[in-house]
Design a protein around this motif. Sequence first.
Motif, PDB file in Angstrom:
ATOM      1  N   GLN A  22     -16.021 -45.821  30.487  1.00  0.00           N
ATOM      2  CA  GLN A  22     -16.856 -45.267  31.557  1.00  0.00           C
ATOM      3  C   GLN A  22     -16.174 -45.385  32.912  1.00  0.00           C
ATOM      4  N   ILE A  23     -15.530 -46.516  33.173  1.00  0.00           N
ATOM      5  CA  ILE A  23     -14.804 -46.699  34.431  1.00  0.00           C
ATOM      6  C   ILE A  23     -13.652 -45.703  34.535  1.00  0.00           C
ATOM      7  N   ILE A  53     -13.389 -42.750  33.146  1.00  0.00           N
ATOM      8  CA  ILE A  53     -13.913 -41.410  33.403  1.00  0.00           C
ATOM      9  C   ILE A  53     -14.338 -41.272  34.874  1.00  0.00           C
ATOM     10  N   SER A  54     -15.013 -42.308  35.377  1.00  0.00           N
ATOM     11  CA  SER A  54     -15.472 -42.256  36.762  1.00  0.00           C
ATOM     12  C   SER A  54     -14.301 -42.246  37.733  1.00  0.00           C
ATOM     13  N   THR A  55     -13.232 -42.969  37.405  1.00  0.00           N
ATOM     14  CA  THR A  55     -12.083 -43.059  38.303  1.00  0.00           C
ATOM     15  C   THR A  55     -11.308 -41.746  38.372  1.00  0.00           C
ATOM     16  N   SER A  93     -12.257 -38.637  37.129  1.00  0.00           N
ATOM     17  CA  SER A  93     -13.006 -37.390  37.308  1.00  0.00           C
ATOM     18  C   SER A  93     -13.899 -37.403  38.537  1.00  0.00           C
ATOM     19  N   GLY A  94     -14.156 -38.580  39.054  1.00  0.00           N
ATOM     20  CA  GLY A  94     -15.057 -38.689  40.181  1.00  0.00           C
ATOM     21  C   GLY A  94     -16.520 -38.550  39.800  1.00  0.00           C
ATOM     22  N   PHE A  95     -16.800 -38.431  38.509  1.00  0.00           N
ATOM     23  CA  PHE A  95     -18.179 -38.278  38.030  1.00  0.00           C
ATOM     24  C   PHE A  95     -18.743 -39.670  37.746  1.00  0.00           C
ATOM     25  N   SER A  96     -19.685 -40.061  38.520  1.00  0.00           N
ATOM     26  CA  SER A  96     -20.273 -41.389  38.353  1.00  0.00           C
ATOM     27  C   SER A  96     -21.510 -41.307  37.454  1.00  0.00           C
ATOM     28  N   GLY A  97     -21.788 -42.384  36.814  1.00  0.00           N
ATOM     29  CA  GLY A  97     -22.931 -42.440  35.922  1.00  0.00           C
ATOM     30  C   GLY A  97     -22.738 -43.521  34.882  1.00  0.00           C
ATOM     31  N   PHE A 143     -20.330 -50.789  39.936  1.00  0.00           N
ATOM     32  CA  PHE A 143     -20.646 -49.521  40.602  1.00  0.00           C
ATOM     33  C   PHE A 143     -21.420 -49.705  41.908  1.00  0.00           C
TER      34      PHE A 143
END
Length: 252
Positions: free
Chosen positions: A33-34, A36-38, A40-44, A79
């Motif tokens: 998850q981290i 992907i967030s890092t 892609s910039g997509f948080s969640g 987060f």
Amino acid sequence: MEKLLLLLPDRPQPVLVRYGVTTFIICIFFGIQIGISTYSGFSGLFLLLPAIFLSGILFDRGSAFYGTLLATVMAGLFFFPHATFPHEAAIPLMLFLVTGLGVASVAEGLRKALERVVRAERAKDLLLREVMHRTKNNLTTIIALLRLQSRSADGSTLSEALDTAAGRVQVMADVHDFLTNATPGQSIDMNRYLDELGHKIGASLRGIRPVALQVTAGSVELPAEKAIPVGIIVNELVTNSFKYAFPHRRPH
């Protein structure tokens, strides 16, 4: 369905195993998850829900609840490190916590449903094998009875021979009538069975000899494979008694 359940560990597992593996699963999915967030910039926190579901279906609801709490704490620390708690972090974390607990309950229910389905399938297969085994034994018994009748029917008419053979087969049918009303694995109450068998034989043969029939039997329970031979022996004895034990057609 059974193959799917075989892939899952048996329950219950030791506490250290359940919570240790759950921690490992949450950490792996949290790292993904981290990433992907890092990049892609997509948080969640969406990717943590499958981790909670996997923990619940592998072990139990308690493990999934623990995974939910662990994921919530880790998400809050990573987060929302500088959030003004509870204004910024409380709402998303509470929503995630409630959703995770719901997913944990669903996973536990699915695991129990799988176990019930597999138990039902195994019971059905066992019952089918038992029916096939009993059918084979019954056919073997009928063949033996017919051969016995063919050897002893030298002085009998065809009709008498068939009636005798039919009476022996009827004994088997009566046993299975008792089995139909019994719970699986239950034995035959020989007192009730012999009493009913005796009165059936008496009702069918009373035209031959006007004989009153009284059955006295002990309260003994036997499995079907033993009750059938006993019933056949009693059938032979009572039938022969009606036919030959009372000369000159005297009532008794």
